[in-house]
Design a protein around this motif. Structure first.
Motif, mmCIF file in Angstrom:
data_model
loop_
_atom_site.group_PDB
_atom_site.id
_atom_site.type_symbol
_atom_site.label_atom_id
_atom_site.label_comp_id
_atom_site.label_asym_id
_atom_site.label_seq_id
_atom_site.Cartn_x
_atom_site.Cartn_y
_atom_site.Cartn_z
ATOM 1 N N LEU A 201 -30.608 10.680 -4.323
ATOM 2 C CA LEU A 201 -29.924 11.685 -5.135
ATOM 3 C C LEU A 201 -29.896 11.285 -6.608
ATOM 4 C CD1 LEU A 201 -26.947 12.768 -2.845
ATOM 5 C CD2 LEU A 201 -28.899 14.142 -3.544
ATOM 6 N N MET A 202 -29.824 9.994 -6.874
ATOM 7 C CA MET A 202 -29.892 9.522 -8.256
ATOM 8 C C MET A 202 -31.252 9.870 -8.871
ATOM 9 S SD MET A 202 -27.147 8.138 -9.488
ATOM 10 C CE MET A 202 -25.609 7.302 -9.087
ATOM 11 N N ASP A 203 -32.312 9.694 -8.102
ATOM 12 C CA ASP A 203 -33.649 10.041 -8.591
ATOM 13 C C ASP A 203 -33.761 11.540 -8.857
ATOM 14 O OD1 ASP A 203 -34.386 7.398 -8.387
ATOM 15 O OD2 ASP A 203 -35.318 7.608 -6.410
ATOM 16 N N GLU A 204 -33.127 12.344 -8.007
ATOM 17 C CA GLU A 204 -33.108 13.795 -8.213
ATOM 18 C C GLU A 204 -32.396 14.141 -9.516
ATOM 19 O OE1 GLU A 204 -30.181 16.716 -6.264
ATOM 20 O OE2 GLU A 204 -31.938 16.763 -4.932
ATOM 21 N N MET A 205 -31.273 13.472 -9.767
ATOM 22 C CA MET A 205 -30.520 13.700 -10.998
ATOM 23 C C MET A 205 -31.362 13.347 -12.228
ATOM 24 S SD MET A 205 -26.938 11.852 -12.098
ATOM 25 C CE MET A 205 -27.729 10.233 -12.104
ATOM 26 N N LYS A 206 -32.090 12.237 -12.164
ATOM 27 C CA LYS A 206 -32.949 11.842 -13.283
ATOM 28 C C LYS A 206 -34.077 12.839 -13.494
ATOM 29 C CE LYS A 206 -33.629 7.537 -11.828
ATOM 30 N NZ LYS A 206 -34.111 6.126 -11.838
ATOM 31 N N ALA A 207 -34.622 13.402 -12.404
ATOM 32 C CA ALA A 207 -35.691 14.390 -12.522
ATOM 33 C C ALA A 207 -35.189 15.647 -13.230
ATOM 34 C CB ALA A 207 -36.231 14.737 -11.135
ATOM 35 N N VAL A 208 -33.968 16.072 -12.909
ATOM 36 C CA VAL A 208 -33.384 17.233 -13.579
ATOM 37 C C VAL A 208 -33.181 16.943 -15.065
ATOM 38 C CG1 VAL A 208 -31.316 18.670 -13.751
ATOM 39 C CG2 VAL A 208 -32.272 18.127 -11.499
ATOM 40 N N ALA A 209 -32.693 15.738 -15.372
ATOM 41 C CA ALA A 209 -32.476 15.364 -16.768
ATOM 42 C C ALA A 209 -33.786 15.339 -17.543
ATOM 43 C CB ALA A 209 -31.784 14.005 -16.841
ATOM 44 N N ASP A 210 -34.866 14.886 -16.911
ATOM 45 C CA ASP A 210 -36.172 14.844 -17.582
ATOM 46 C C ASP A 210 -36.680 16.250 -17.886
ATOM 47 O OD1 ASP A 210 -36.183 12.096 -17.474
ATOM 48 O OD2 ASP A 210 -37.355 11.976 -15.622
ATOM 49 N N ILE A 211 -36.419 17.195 -16.971
ATOM 50 C CA ILE A 211 -36.885 18.567 -17.163
ATOM 51 C C ILE A 211 -36.009 19.321 -18.173
ATOM 52 C CG2 ILE A 211 -37.066 20.821 -16.029
ATOM 53 C CD1 ILE A 211 -39.396 19.038 -15.405
ATOM 54 N N ALA A 212 -34.703 19.215 -18.003
ATOM 55 C CA ALA A 212 -33.768 20.009 -18.814
ATOM 56 C C ALA A 212 -33.555 19.437 -20.210
ATOM 57 C CB ALA A 212 -32.430 20.124 -18.099
ATOM 58 N N LYS A 213 -33.754 18.119 -20.364
ATOM 59 C CA LYS A 213 -33.496 17.440 -21.645
ATOM 60 C C LYS A 213 -32.137 17.864 -22.226
ATOM 61 C CE LYS A 213 -38.327 16.724 -22.931
ATOM 62 N NZ LYS A 213 -38.826 16.925 -21.567
ATOM 63 N N PRO A 214 -31.076 17.580 -21.493
ATOM 64 C CA PRO A 214 -29.738 18.046 -21.908
ATOM 65 C C PRO A 214 -29.259 17.413 -23.203
ATOM 66 C CG PRO A 214 -29.585 16.503 -20.073
ATOM 67 C CD PRO A 214 -31.044 16.788 -20.262
ATOM 68 N N ASN A 215 -28.532 18.195 -23.965
ATOM 69 C CA ASN A 215 -27.904 17.674 -25.189
ATOM 70 C C ASN A 215 -26.665 16.861 -24.859
ATOM 71 O OD1 ASN A 215 -28.868 20.760 -25.716
ATOM 72 N ND2 ASN A 215 -29.514 19.381 -27.351
ATOM 73 N N GLU A 216 -26.008 17.203 -23.746
ATOM 74 C CA GLU A 216 -24.834 16.465 -23.293
ATOM 75 C C GLU A 216 -24.967 16.196 -21.794
ATOM 76 O OE1 GLU A 216 -22.119 15.307 -24.766
ATOM 77 O OE2 GLU A 216 -22.084 16.252 -26.748
ATOM 78 N N ILE A 217 -24.771 14.945 -21.400
ATOM 79 C CA ILE A 217 -24.666 14.595 -19.988
ATOM 80 C C ILE A 217 -23.267 14.038 -19.781
ATOM 81 C CG2 ILE A 217 -25.576 13.237 -18.078
ATOM 82 C CD1 ILE A 217 -28.240 13.116 -19.440
ATOM 83 N N LEU A 218 -22.426 14.832 -19.143
ATOM 84 C CA LEU A 218 -21.021 14.474 -18.982
ATOM 85 C C LEU A 218 -20.763 13.942 -17.576
ATOM 86 C CD1 LEU A 218 -19.295 17.511 -20.752
ATOM 87 C CD2 LEU A 218 -19.977 15.311 -21.735
ATOM 88 N N LEU A 219 -20.199 12.763 -17.499
ATOM 89 C CA LEU A 219 -19.819 12.181 -16.222
ATOM 90 C C LEU A 219 -18.402 12.623 -15.879
ATOM 91 C CD1 LEU A 219 -20.246 10.215 -13.835
ATOM 92 C CD2 LEU A 219 -19.343 8.399 -15.316
ATOM 93 N N VAL A 220 -18.240 13.280 -14.757
ATOM 94 C CA VAL A 220 -16.925 13.752 -14.307
ATOM 95 C C VAL A 220 -16.365 12.730 -13.329
ATOM 96 C CG1 VAL A 220 -15.644 15.625 -13.210
ATOM 97 C CG2 VAL A 220 -17.680 16.135 -14.580
ATOM 98 N N VAL A 221 -15.196 12.174 -13.674
ATOM 99 C CA VAL A 221 -14.594 11.106 -12.878
ATOM 100 C C VAL A 221 -13.159 11.473 -12.537
ATOM 101 C CG1 VAL A 221 -13.995 8.652 -12.804
ATOM 102 C CG2 VAL A 221 -16.031 9.381 -14.038
#
Length: 489
Positions: A201-221
């Motif tokens: 699932l971490m690899d899936e998250m990185k793949a989305v980040a590579d495609i979307a190139k987000p301006n903000e990646i917010l960690l919800v804790v």
């Protein structure tokens, strides 16, 4: 939030404030109390060590020990170190790019990402004037995409139509394309919750980040996870370039260790704090204001901002006109109670007001909580509009009817009426002062430099008036009738 930490630090500093002069041993003893308080608040040990060492080094300096008010100086040093630990300056979302800006939400399962996505989108739409679209990339949890669609309807924010069978990467691509074609300013991507040990699932998250190139990646804790929140943040920051943190359920965390540790460990700012389940239960995280709350200094700026958000301008204007006329009936009291509930109830207000120990102590002893407002509102709702407009009509039989209708007692009804009498008396005084201010025609009430202000010694309204600022702006406490209502029955 931070209740237990605030109490422990307050007790330690009260002993310092009562001393005319301090020795190095006094300061080091107080810092030991600070260390214990932070550890009990579940702050990460390395962060505690760094904080206490820095504060102690400054506090034992000659300038502090020889100052006129050494106890206050130590409190200021601890305050400044808390601000530095929490990130010094508040941090807004960086969305100043060619639209659409992309905000990607990541975090563990059950941390509150979907609800937080809707809260942030609603905030951007209403306060930032942004055209926002949300897209759920969670194809693992049943009905996750439908949940975001429902929240989008509640927040009046557009959501990407659901297409069964697509992968998260395909959904992200479709969301970006759709946002460009429809002229959206911001796209919020709600990713699936994952365990920080699940590399797939971490690899899936990185793949989305590579495609979307987000301006903000917010960690919800989830703030209630304590020190484990730091481990979560560390693991996620190793996978994707986090730009900020959102702490959920801050209103239920009396310790606050996650908030105090997060910035120091990750180097990323805390951007928002979730303060309730409703879609408006989200606050921008201001380190200096939070430090003030922890040390019992209050947070009047946030209180004013919250009041501006919840109180309609026309309602405030009507109330001001009635106050100027010296009028205040039970309908006015009812509307005031409704506004208090919208602003966070007794607990929310007590956390923001400096020095209001009466309410805090009553709540700590179980003598008062937010249920008090519910009971008071039930009593007022059991009265007829005519009775609320003319409280003198409430004779014995009517009081019995009101008590039965609200599930309370006649004694509680009497307390409400007494509180109203005191508040009405205060409004009459204010109405009289307003007329005097109009006669003088310059500063008005507390205008700062007006003739009335000068007449009253430059202090604005009389310092002993219940519930109003006294000298130096320090609150004088709640009206005596309200204090009586909060006492144990």
């Amino acid at each position: 939030m931070f209740d237990s930490l605030s109490d422990r630090l307050g007790a330690a500093f009260d002993r310092l404030r009562g001393r005319g002069a301090l020795t190095e041993a006094d300061v080091r003893g107080a810092m030991r109390e600070v260390r214990i308080a932070l550890l009990e608040a579940d702050v990460a040990l390395p962060v505690v060590r760094q904080f206490v060492d820095a504060a102690t080094e400054k506090a034992v300096g000659a300038d502090v020990l020889r100052s006129v008010t050494p106890g206050q100086q130590v409190v200021k040093i601890v305050h400044d170190e808390l601000v530095a630990m929490l990130g010094a300056d508040s941090s807004e979302l960086e969305l100043g790019v060619t639209p659409p800006a992309v905000v990607m939400m990541v975090g563990l399962q059950g941390s509150g990402k979907t609800t937080t996505s809707a809260k942030i989108s609603k905030r951007l739409k209403e306060r930032g004037g942004k055209k926002v679209m949300m897209a759920s990339l969670d194809v693992n949890r049943p009905a996750a995409q439908e949940q975001l669609a429902v929240l989008g309807t509640q927040a009046d924010v557009a959501t990407l139509p659901i297409v069964p069978g697509q992968t998260p990467v395909q959904i992200a691509q479709r969301a970006l394309q759709s946002a460009k074609l429809q002229g959206f300013d911001v796209v919020v991507l709600d990713t699936a919750g994952r365990l920080h040990v699940d590399q797939a699932l971490m690899d899936e998250m990185k793949a989305v980040a590579d495609i979307a190139k987000p301006n903000e990646i917010l960690l919800v804790v989830d703030a209630l996870t304590g020190q484990d929140a730091v481990n979560v943040a560390t693991n996620f920051s190793e996978q994707v370039p986090l730009t900020g943190v959102v702490l959920t359920r801050m209103d239920g965390d009396a310790r606050g260790g996650a908030a105090l540790s997060m910035r120091a460990v990750t180097g990323r700012p805390i951007k928002f704090a979730g303060t309730g389940e409703k879609l408006d239960g989200l606050e921008a995280f201001h380190p200096e204001r939070v430090a003030g709350r922890i040390l019992g200094m209050g947070d009047v700026v946030s209180l004013v901002e919250r009041a501006a958000e919840t109180i309609k301008a026309e309602d405030a204007e009507k109330m001001a006109q009635r106050m100027a006329q010296g009028k205040f009936d039970l309908n006015d009291l009812r509307s005031q109670l409704e506004q208090m509930k919208k602003m966070g109830g007794l607990s929310g207000l007590a956390a923001m007001l400096p020095g209001v120990k009466q309410v805090k102590q009553a709540m700590a002893n179980g003598a008062a909580d937010d249920k008090v407002l519910v009971r008071m509102e039930a009593i007022l709702s059991s009265m007829t509009p005519k009775e609320r407009a003319r409280p003198e009509l409430l004779a014995a039989k009517r009081k019995i009817r009101v008590a039965k209708g609200s599930g309370t007692t006649v004694q509680e009804v009497n307390k409400i009426l007494k509180m109203h009498q005191e508040l009405a008396g205060m409004m009459k005084k204010m109405g009289g002062l307003a007329k005097i201010g109009a006669m003088f025609g310059k500063g008005g009430l507390g205008g700062g430099g007006g003739d009335l202000d000068a007449l009253m010694g430059g202090g604005g309204l009389p310092p002993g008036m219940p519930g109003l600022p006294g000298p130096g702006g320090a609150p004088q406490g709640l009206p005596p009738g309200f204090q009586n209502f909060l006492k144990k029955r």
